[in-house]
Write a protein that holds these residues in place. Sequence first.
Motif, PDB file in Angstrom:
ATOM      1  N   ARG A 131      33.116  76.575  -0.623  1.00 50.51           N
ATOM      2  CA  ARG A 131      33.590  76.646   0.812  1.00 50.51           C
ATOM      3  C   ARG A 131      32.496  76.777   1.789  1.00 50.51           C
ATOM      4  O   ARG A 131      31.365  77.410   1.295  1.00 50.51           O
ATOM      5  CB  ARG A 131      34.483  77.859   1.014  1.00 50.51           C
ATOM      6  CG  ARG A 131      33.911  79.147   0.832  1.00 50.51           C
ATOM      7  CD  ARG A 131      35.346  79.927   1.316  1.00 50.51           C
ATOM      8  NE  ARG A 131      35.035  81.445   0.990  1.00 50.51           N
ATOM      9  CZ  ARG A 131      34.627  82.316   1.983  1.00 50.51           C
ATOM     10  NH1 ARG A 131      34.355  82.235   3.059  1.00 50.51           N
ATOM     11  NH2 ARG A 131      34.372  83.690   1.469  1.00 50.51           N
ATOM     12  N   HIS A 181      30.574  78.464   4.502  1.00 48.89           N
ATOM     13  CA  HIS A 181      30.629  79.726   4.789  1.00 48.89           C
ATOM     14  C   HIS A 181      29.854  80.122   6.164  1.00 48.89           C
ATOM     15  O   HIS A 181      28.923  79.521   6.543  1.00 48.89           O
ATOM     16  CB  HIS A 181      29.737  80.745   3.663  1.00 48.89           C
ATOM     17  CG  HIS A 181      29.850  82.009   3.870  1.00 48.89           C
ATOM     18  ND1 HIS A 181      29.203  82.776   4.591  1.00 48.89           N
ATOM     19  CD2 HIS A 181      30.602  83.010   3.369  1.00 48.89           C
ATOM     20  CE1 HIS A 181      29.426  84.179   4.380  1.00 48.89           C
ATOM     21  NE2 HIS A 181      30.456  84.419   3.483  1.00 48.89           N
ATOM     22  N   GLN A 182      30.455  80.923   6.653  1.00 50.15           N
ATOM     23  CA  GLN A 182      30.002  81.371   8.190  1.00 50.15           C
ATOM     24  C   GLN A 182      28.959  81.733   8.438  1.00 50.15           C
ATOM     25  O   GLN A 182      28.149  81.344   9.385  1.00 50.15           O
ATOM     26  CB  GLN A 182      31.133  82.308   8.746  1.00 50.15           C
ATOM     27  CG  GLN A 182      30.945  82.879  10.197  1.00 50.15           C
ATOM     28  CD  GLN A 182      31.314  81.761  11.218  1.00 50.15           C
ATOM     29  OE1 GLN A 182      30.491  81.535  11.831  1.00 50.15           O
ATOM     30  NE2 GLN A 182      32.327  81.232  11.124  1.00 50.15           N
ATOM     31  N   TRP A 183      28.171  82.354   7.350  1.00 47.77           N
ATOM     32  CA  TRP A 183      26.947  83.023   7.581  1.00 47.77           C
ATOM     33  C   TRP A 183      25.970  82.171   6.568  1.00 47.77           C
ATOM     34  O   TRP A 183      24.770  82.000   7.064  1.00 47.77           O
ATOM     35  CB  TRP A 183      26.941  84.448   7.297  1.00 47.77           C
ATOM     36  CG  TRP A 183      25.667  84.942   7.794  1.00 47.77           C
ATOM     37  CD1 TRP A 183      24.538  85.507   7.150  1.00 47.77           C
ATOM     38  CD2 TRP A 183      25.137  85.362   9.304  1.00 47.77           C
ATOM     39  NE1 TRP A 183      23.614  86.303   8.037  1.00 47.77           N
ATOM     40  CE2 TRP A 183      23.977  85.876   9.316  1.00 47.77           C
ATOM     41  CE3 TRP A 183      25.741  84.895  10.614  1.00 47.77           C
ATOM     42  CZ2 TRP A 183      23.159  86.241  10.280  1.00 47.77           C
ATOM     43  CZ3 TRP A 183      25.004  85.365  11.600  1.00 47.77           C
ATOM     44  CH2 TRP A 183      23.795  85.747  11.541  1.00 47.77           C
ATOM     45  N   VAL A 228      34.276  75.318   8.852  1.00 44.75           N
ATOM     46  CA  VAL A 228      34.739  76.592   9.360  1.00 44.75           C
ATOM     47  C   VAL A 228      34.776  76.366  11.004  1.00 44.75           C
ATOM     48  O   VAL A 228      33.693  76.125  11.446  1.00 44.75           O
ATOM     49  CB  VAL A 228      33.933  77.711   9.110  1.00 44.75           C
ATOM     50  CG1 VAL A 228      34.529  79.036   9.578  1.00 44.75           C
ATOM     51  CG2 VAL A 228      33.862  77.786   7.293  1.00 44.75           C
ATOM     52  N   PRO A 229      36.026  76.434  11.744  1.00 38.97           N
ATOM     53  CA  PRO A 229      36.002  76.258  13.265  1.00 38.97           C
ATOM     54  C   PRO A 229      35.362  77.376  13.960  1.00 38.97           C
ATOM     55  O   PRO A 229      34.981  77.034  14.943  1.00 38.97           O
ATOM     56  CB  PRO A 229      37.357  75.999  13.270  1.00 38.97           C
ATOM     57  CG  PRO A 229      38.069  76.556  12.314  1.00 38.97           C
ATOM     58  CD  PRO A 229      37.091  76.319  11.065  1.00 38.97           C
ATOM     59  N   GLY A 230      35.571  78.645  13.326  1.00 39.78           N
ATOM     60  CA  GLY A 230      34.778  79.595  14.250  1.00 39.78           C
ATOM     61  C   GLY A 230      34.804  80.820  13.261  1.00 39.78           C
ATOM     62  O   GLY A 230      35.130  81.000  12.273  1.00 39.78           O
ATOM     63  N   SER A 231      34.168  82.154  14.126  1.00 38.94           N
ATOM     64  CA  SER A 231      33.879  83.207  13.302  1.00 38.94           C
ATOM     65  C   SER A 231      35.336  83.871  13.122  1.00 38.94           C
ATOM     66  O   SER A 231      35.276  84.581  12.090  1.00 38.94           O
ATOM     67  CB  SER A 231      33.178  83.905  14.230  1.00 38.94           C
ATOM     68  OG  SER A 231      33.479  84.618  15.488  1.00 38.94           O
ATOM     69  N   LYS A 232      36.293  83.710  13.945  1.00 41.33           N
ATOM     70  CA  LYS A 232      37.366  84.275  13.842  1.00 41.33           C
ATOM     71  C   LYS A 232      38.500  83.437  12.770  1.00 41.33           C
ATOM     72  O   LYS A 232      39.484  84.201  12.109  1.00 41.33           O
ATOM     73  CB  LYS A 232      38.330  84.699  14.821  1.00 41.33           C
ATOM     74  CG  LYS A 232      37.631  85.938  15.640  1.00 41.33           C
ATOM     75  CD  LYS A 232      37.895  87.246  15.025  1.00 41.33           C
ATOM     76  CE  LYS A 232      39.336  87.606  14.804  1.00 41.33           C
ATOM     77  NZ  LYS A 232      39.468  89.118  14.069  1.00 41.33           N
ATOM     78  N   THR A 233      38.136  82.404  12.796  1.00 39.15           N
ATOM     79  CA  THR A 233      39.032  81.140  12.204  1.00 39.15           C
ATOM     80  C   THR A 233      37.981  80.846  10.900  1.00 39.15           C
ATOM     81  O   THR A 233      37.547  79.810  10.895  1.00 39.15           O
ATOM     82  CB  THR A 233      39.549  80.194  12.910  1.00 39.15           C
ATOM     83  OG1 THR A 233      39.918  80.812  14.083  1.00 39.15           O
ATOM     84  CG2 THR A 233      40.593  79.375  12.368  1.00 39.15           C
ATOM     85  N   GLN A 234      38.162  81.720   9.764  1.00 39.58           N
ATOM     86  CA  GLN A 234      37.069  81.166   8.642  1.00 39.58           C
ATOM     87  C   GLN A 234      37.961  80.144   7.648  1.00 39.58           C
ATOM     88  O   GLN A 234      37.128  79.854   6.816  1.00 39.58           O
ATOM     89  CB  GLN A 234      36.747  82.494   8.104  1.00 39.58           C
ATOM     90  CG  GLN A 234      35.880  83.343   8.633  1.00 39.58           C
ATOM     91  CD  GLN A 234      35.864  84.679   7.962  1.00 39.58           C
ATOM     92  OE1 GLN A 234      35.130  84.828   6.875  1.00 39.58           O
ATOM     93  NE2 GLN A 234      36.361  85.752   8.640  1.00 39.58           N
ATOM     94  N   ALA A 267      32.243  86.633   8.295  1.00 41.93           N
ATOM     95  CA  ALA A 267      31.841  86.608   9.507  1.00 41.93           C
ATOM     96  C   ALA A 267      31.424  87.839   9.751  1.00 41.93           C
ATOM     97  O   ALA A 267      30.871  88.001  11.043  1.00 41.93           O
ATOM     98  CB  ALA A 267      32.765  85.986  10.369  1.00 41.93           C
ATOM     99  N   HIS A 307      30.589  83.116  20.778  1.00 48.30           N
ATOM    100  CA  HIS A 307      29.951  82.573  19.695  1.00 48.30           C
ATOM    101  C   HIS A 307      31.303  81.435  19.316  1.00 48.30           C
ATOM    102  O   HIS A 307      31.099  80.468  18.525  1.00 48.30           O
ATOM    103  CB  HIS A 307      30.424  83.456  18.526  1.00 48.30           C
ATOM    104  CG  HIS A 307      29.892  83.037  16.938  1.00 48.30           C
ATOM    105  ND1 HIS A 307      28.477  82.882  16.782  1.00 48.30           N
ATOM    106  CD2 HIS A 307      30.380  82.511  15.917  1.00 48.30           C
ATOM    107  CE1 HIS A 307      28.257  82.295  15.722  1.00 48.30           C
ATOM    108  NE2 HIS A 307      29.330  82.276  15.100  1.00 48.30           N
ATOM    109  N   ASP A 308      32.360  81.599  19.791  1.00 48.79           N
ATOM    110  CA  ASP A 308      33.605  80.465  19.861  1.00 48.79           C
ATOM    111  C   ASP A 308      33.902  80.169  21.016  1.00 48.79           C
ATOM    112  O   ASP A 308      34.502  80.995  21.702  1.00 48.79           O
ATOM    113  CB  ASP A 308      34.677  80.903  18.808  1.00 48.79           C
ATOM    114  CG  ASP A 308      34.029  81.383  17.526  1.00 48.79           C
ATOM    115  OD1 ASP A 308      33.508  80.562  16.868  1.00 48.79           O
ATOM    116  OD2 ASP A 308      34.593  82.306  16.888  1.00 48.79           O
ATOM    117  N   TYR A 324      23.977  77.679  14.298  1.00 48.84           N
ATOM    118  CA  TYR A 324      25.455  77.573  14.558  1.00 48.84           C
ATOM    119  C   TYR A 324      25.781  76.806  15.751  1.00 48.84           C
ATOM    120  O   TYR A 324      26.709  75.842  15.855  1.00 48.84           O
ATOM    121  CB  TYR A 324      26.173  78.864  14.576  1.00 48.84           C
ATOM    122  CG  TYR A 324      27.694  78.917  14.747  1.00 48.84           C
ATOM    123  CD1 TYR A 324      28.419  78.475  13.576  1.00 48.84           C
ATOM    124  CD2 TYR A 324      28.399  79.193  16.019  1.00 48.84           C
ATOM    125  CE1 TYR A 324      29.763  78.475  13.687  1.00 48.84           C
ATOM    126  CE2 TYR A 324      29.633  79.251  15.994  1.00 48.84           C
ATOM    127  CZ  TYR A 324      30.490  78.748  14.988  1.00 48.84           C
ATOM    128  OH  TYR A 324      31.802  78.882  14.920  1.00 48.84           O
TER     129      TYR A 324
END
Lengths: 297, 286
Positions: free
Chosen positions: A152, A154-156, A211-217, B43, B87-88, B176
């Motif tokens: 997958r 990955h955000q980071w 991954v669309p965003g940090s809260k939506t992984q 994250a 960030h988003d 990012y």
Amino acid sequence: MSRNMITRRDFLKVASVAPLAGALLPALRAGRAGAGEKVKVVLVRDPNALDASGAPDAEVIQRMLDEAVRALFGEKDTVKAWKKIINPSDVVGIKTNVWNQLPTTSQVEQAIKRRVLDAGVPEDKVSIDDRGVLRNPIFQNATALINARPARVHQWAGMGSCLKNYIQFVPKPSDYHADSCADLAKIWLLPNVKGKTRLNILVMLTPLFYVPGSKTQYDKQYVWPYKGLIVSPDPVAADATGLRVITAKGREFFGQDQPPRMSPHHIQLADTRHHLGVSDPARIELVKLGWKEGILI
Amino acid sequence: MTAQSRPAAGRMASFIPKTIGPWLSEADHVYDAETIFQYIDGAGEVYRSYNMKLLVSRRFHKDGRPDIVVDLFDMGSSGDAFGVFTHDFDGEAAGVGQGSIYKAGLMSFWKDRYFGSVSTEEENQDTKAAVLELGRLIASAIPKEGPKPKLLSYLPAAGLDAGRVSYFHNHSVLNYHFFVADGDILLLEQTASAVLAPYTTAGGKSFLLVVGYPDEAKAARAYESFAKNYMPDAKRAGIVRTEDKKYTASARAGDIVIVVFNADSDPFAMNQLASVQELIETANKK
């Protein structure tokens, strides 16, 4: 700087000579690392790997894994192939990944365990674990590790890779998070891990390619039923191959090539800095088995 | 959670209502910068890169309805609360706190040193209303507002897409938003602070990066590093025509490094640099 950097301009150079050429970037990076012998990676796919509900079909998964391992080790007999990497005296830790949105899946775990047992390892010498590996007596005493995780974005780290799956082997994972987890390969050189991994299985049943965003992984619109497994003794080669598939899917989905949002350079650095394996596609012998439709690489 | 962090967690918890409509809250969970990975896989490092101090997480449950989860972060400063919020950008403004967005059952907002997210496992009319109301109540309970990062005041107004300016401290987050290089060629190193601002131009979109360093010497090294790694073929110091026939230009003003990416023309890039330098000088005279 201590290493060759890939900049936005490298990406622009590649894109300017070959539209939709972002997949060439791994080769561009690895090309600086020099040449060497090829390592073998098996990509096996089956259109029936997932059932109507989207769950893995245990029988099909077993068959796919068996085919991959036989091809990898040049054996007609599955158990003989496994016996090339597992001895009856081994203590075997199967390192899985339990992330609830996209886990390794019990079907893959059990397919591996079955063959480890077939290779002659007693059941009480085999354990499947993820976040508890440091406290698990089997993993503490393991002589062999099998590494299995889903692929997958990955955000980071850029990519949730086979390499990254071993971060649970360190007590403080954040020590390895600098520079987008650039030096994850160091974990593989620690005494509790070094030299023990016999097989890596990058689960490509339903990879996450964005991954669309940090809260939506996790967003189900960014997974697709690729229905594959990537299998190799070399984690770097397995990851580099999986990354090519994911990159190609992103390009197909978005209709254009684009620079990575988070750079998965830990895969290249595992090769060029830590010499753990091979990331250069030109040095990977990719064996493709089974279903070819939508294979992307 | 350390003994020192318990009072802060209690104070944060007091900002969150115990009920919302028919939903009742469950026990709070508190995480710090080391334990956040137990809660957020993937994250956690984003929040850590903004120097997060504490996270108080509270789940609301009502039988037969989707759960709602509040995550309230103490980021230590309003600048970093603003930063993690940036960030988003995906979503519509929700009119909560000092900035907010809502999309598909997830609302994020910031106010003072706090960043909050309220989410539901399933969006419907009831859960959306509850999510938005929870956000409003939490933001109202936070007693004061906090300042945005000073670097924002160095951004020229003409053409600026002000709603999509991001603030951060390291190159992973820079990448990012806008991939520059797979290494830290600008030496951000988590000790610098930076804003990345998109500008609408005749030819598309240009990006302005303004980085504040701890001191002039560090800024000078960063400027040199960027020139060496990103524009080694520059025919004129500080500006280069890139492979997409756009321009990248850079300059240093004391402890600040300025970079313009994707400029349509040489004059546009140089004007952007000059405008930022002028705004910095003006701010320094105040």
